[in-house]
Design a protein around this motif. Structure first.
Motif, PDB file in Angstrom:
ATOM      1  N   LYS A 111      44.598  43.730  39.177  1.00  0.00           N
ATOM      2  CA  LYS A 111      44.210  42.681  40.127  1.00  0.00           C
ATOM      3  C   LYS A 111      45.431  42.064  40.803  1.00  0.00           C
ATOM      4  O   LYS A 111      45.452  41.854  42.015  1.00  0.00           O
ATOM      5  CB  LYS A 111      43.403  41.589  39.405  1.00  0.00           C
ATOM      6  CG  LYS A 111      41.988  41.996  39.032  1.00  0.00           C
ATOM      7  CD  LYS A 111      41.273  40.846  38.323  1.00  0.00           C
ATOM      8  CE  LYS A 111      39.851  41.239  37.962  1.00  0.00           C
ATOM      9  NZ  LYS A 111      39.153  40.136  37.236  1.00  0.00           N
ATOM     10  N   ASN A 114      47.165  44.389  43.356  1.00  0.00           N
ATOM     11  CA  ASN A 114      46.434  44.492  44.623  1.00  0.00           C
ATOM     12  C   ASN A 114      46.465  43.198  45.421  1.00  0.00           C
ATOM     13  O   ASN A 114      46.315  43.219  46.651  1.00  0.00           O
ATOM     14  CB  ASN A 114      44.979  44.896  44.357  1.00  0.00           C
ATOM     15  CG  ASN A 114      44.871  46.307  43.805  1.00  0.00           C
ATOM     16  OD1 ASN A 114      45.746  47.136  44.038  1.00  0.00           O
ATOM     17  ND2 ASN A 114      43.808  46.576  43.065  1.00  0.00           N
ATOM     18  N   ASP A 115      46.652  42.064  44.738  1.00  0.00           N
ATOM     19  CA  ASP A 115      46.632  40.770  45.421  1.00  0.00           C
ATOM     20  C   ASP A 115      47.552  39.811  44.681  1.00  0.00           C
ATOM     21  O   ASP A 115      47.214  39.309  43.612  1.00  0.00           O
ATOM     22  CB  ASP A 115      45.203  40.214  45.451  1.00  0.00           C
ATOM     23  CG  ASP A 115      45.108  38.846  46.111  1.00  0.00           C
ATOM     24  OD1 ASP A 115      46.120  38.393  46.696  1.00  0.00           O
ATOM     25  OD2 ASP A 115      44.030  38.235  46.043  1.00  0.00           O
ATOM     26  N   SER A 117      48.179  36.881  45.068  1.00  0.00           N
ATOM     27  CA  SER A 117      47.665  35.519  44.904  1.00  0.00           C
ATOM     28  C   SER A 117      46.666  35.425  43.747  1.00  0.00           C
ATOM     29  O   SER A 117      46.171  34.343  43.429  1.00  0.00           O
ATOM     30  CB  SER A 117      46.988  35.043  46.196  1.00  0.00           C
ATOM     31  OG  SER A 117      45.858  35.845  46.498  1.00  0.00           O
ATOM     32  N   HIS A 155      55.881  43.761  46.017  1.00  0.00           N
ATOM     33  CA  HIS A 155      55.508  42.488  46.638  1.00  0.00           C
ATOM     34  C   HIS A 155      56.660  41.862  47.422  1.00  0.00           C
ATOM     35  O   HIS A 155      56.425  41.064  48.340  1.00  0.00           O
ATOM     36  CB  HIS A 155      55.027  41.495  45.573  1.00  0.00           C
ATOM     37  CG  HIS A 155      53.722  41.891  44.942  1.00  0.00           C
ATOM     38  ND1 HIS A 155      53.281  41.361  43.749  1.00  0.00           N
ATOM     39  CD2 HIS A 155      52.760  42.776  45.338  1.00  0.00           C
ATOM     40  CE1 HIS A 155      52.110  41.885  43.445  1.00  0.00           C
ATOM     41  NE2 HIS A 155      51.780  42.751  44.390  1.00  0.00           N
TER      42      HIS A 155
END
Length: 555
Positions: A111, A114-115, A117, A155
């Protein structure tokens, strides 16, 4: 006298025409030496510090190190917090704290990757000032906290080529966002520190690359995959270039020996090692070699593994080896021996058995001595033994000996039961033996067992056949309301239920089981346990790991 240089980055390793390392280049200056030891990652050492003229010497190593199985995908973000007040005043713990959003670590990582945040996959919190008894003498009324979060290099990769401290607004905003979130988690665990914070700073994966010399922010080095630990020669401290050695985070302290006569030299080379695996060359069938009496002690070694299944060992040789491991905690031996004192039932004179007072774990493989009275010497030599790893056939052999059974029950708190080593074994682990195991190992709180010899056999029945009109005769039924599954005797699911029932009073904190299981147990383990076992009213978590075929339960 030697010299230590600060702010002295090494740009290249000096290698002569004979392919020997003879020094390093620091800010354009050549510093010569007899040997060169690189304490950074193997990737950076081989990829950036070896001159192009000698790159061919390390290409085979570099190819494996950069393979998908070994290349680390995980970088780290760090945050440092300055606090006003000493450890006692702030009630700071000396231990570490891990904070995770759930027990499903693989899903947590996915998770966040992929993101960015999404919830951090894991947060580590530690107070170094609370662990150092001299800290407050040097820095009175001050304390520090370190917070580390798992992250991914990708990132922040877009900002890697920009100058440190000048990477732009977008990078600073991303850093600030992560800092606020990490601080929020920190204060949730330690709300009393909110008004004591006087300093906060944080870094990302590319910060690690700049200050720590890491590769893609991976402060812990290569990926911790099974493949990494198979690369005994590639990740050896001995490099392909003579006089160049590696001691960084990627190295495995596993030594390949052609004969045992090399053992003293290798022990002398690693006097401070803590983890050591030794493999004696299986292609060398000489039984004449020995390592003599000049074996030096390894005073810091805590974990030791020895593989030597073609060259037989005598009892004296093993005892001489053990005498040099005064604080060892874990020993795993894969050996062959023709020493009759280890296999005969008749009484034989035995040499003095050294005390391994810190030995906590022993793993047994292959055949076992038929004289278990001699075998019990292991337990007398290791009074603090608490963990046992062995195949079930060997475990059952131990339990049948009343003297050893009593010792096992008093000491063992972690039990790992593996598959039988021989298919012709007369005994296999099933539900009949579980009550005997539970009564013997009454102190066990961590249990692992291999049930791959059992089939998974939940039987799905129509609604109107459940219980009243079941077509399955003599079948004890554990009803699952949502799936209408019944668990049949002798199945891996039935064995799980039996283990939890019989070990109920043991207050297990962890249970691991390898085997084949029904679909609902693999897709929603916690729900299955709530509906089918005694855990329905307890606080626990459970997941099934598809890659390892393992069921993991925490209580």
């Amino acid at each position: 006298k030697g010299k230590a240089f600060v702010r002295a980055p090494v740009s290249s390793i000096l290698i002569n025409e004979a392919n020997k390392a003879i020094g390093v280049v620091v800010k354009g200056h050549c510093i010569f030496s007899k040997i060169v030891v690189s304490a950074i990652s193997s990737t950076i050492t081989y990829k950036y510090l070896i001159p192009q003229t000698h790159q061919h010497l390390v290409q085979s190593h570099l190819k494996i190190i950069e393979s998908p199985e070994l290349a680390s995908e995980t970088g780290y973000m760090s945050m440092f917090v300055g606090l006003q007040g000493d450890s006692d005043e702030l009630n700071l713990p000396k231990g570490n704290l891990w904070v995770c959003p759930s027990w499903n670590h693989d899903e947590n990582m996915k998770k966040f990757r992929n993101d960015y945040s999404a919830d951090f996959p894991a947060i580590f919190i530690s107070f170094a000032s609370a662990k150092d008894p001299t800290y407050h003498t040097t820095y009175p009324k001050k304390s520090v906290a370190s917070i580390i979060a798992l992250g991914f290099y990708e990132h922040v990769e877009d900002f890697k080529d920009k100058r440190v401290k000048h990477r732009g607004d977008a990078y600073n905003q991303l850093k600030d966002q992560w800092k606020e979130r990490m601080l929020e988690i920190f204060l949730k665990e330690f709300p009393n520190l909110k008004d004591k914070i006087v300093y906060v700073d944080n870094g990302t994966a590319i910060t690690n690359d700049f200050y720590l010399g890491t590769y893609h922010g991976a402060a812990c080095g290569l990926a911790h995959t099974p493949e990494r630990f198979r690369q005994v020669e590639i990740l050896s401290p001995i490099s392909p270039i003579k006089n160049l050695y590696l001691s960084g985070q990627d190295m495995l302290t596993c030594i390949n020996l052609r004969t045992r006569t090399n053992l003293p030299d290798r022990f002398h080379a690693v006097p401070n090692v803590q983890y050591l695996d030794i493999i004696v060359d299986e292609n060398n069938d000489s039984s004449e070699d020995s390592f003599g009496q000049n074996l030096p002690p390894l005073l810091h070694l805590t974990n030791f593994e020895l593989r030597s299944i073609t060259q037989p060992w005598t009892l004296e040789e093993l005892l001489l080896l053990f005498n040099q491991l005064p604080i060892v905690k874990n020993i795993a031996l894969y050996l062959v021996s023709y020493d009759r004192r280890l296999v005969e039932e008749e009484q034989c004179s035995l040499p003095h058995i050294p005390k391994l007072s810190r030995l906590q774990r022993v793993s047994f493989y292959r055949s076992m001595p038929s004289d278990l009275n001699h075998f019990s010497l292991v337990f007398h030599a290791a009074p603090n033994l608490v963990r046992l790893d062995l195949p079930f056939e060997f475990l059952w052999q131990l339990i049948e000996n009343q003297q050893i059974r009593h010792v096992l029950g008093q000491r063992i708190t972690s039990l790992f039961i593996h598959q039988n080593t021989m298919s012709s074994s007369s005994v296999a682990f099933n539900e009949e033996q579980v009550p005997i195991l539970a009564s013997t190992f009454f102190r066990v709180d961590v249990l692992f067992t291999d049930l791959t010899h059992l089939r998974n056999s939940p039987i799905t029945l129509p609604n109107d056949n459940i219980i009243e009109d079941s077509t399955v005769s003599n079948l004890p039924v554990d009803e699952c309301q949502q799936t209408n599954e019944v668990v049949s005797p002798g199945s891996s699911e039935s064995m799980v239920i039996c283990l939890l029932r019989e070990f109920k009073k043991h207050k297990l904190v962890g249970l691991g089981i390898r085997g084949q299981f029904c679909k609902i147990l693999k897709t929603n383990a916690k729900q299955w346990f709530q509906q089918n076992t005694i855990l329905s009213n307890q606080r626990f978590d459970a997941v099934f790991n598809d890659k390892l075929h393992q069921l993991l339960i925490w209580m």
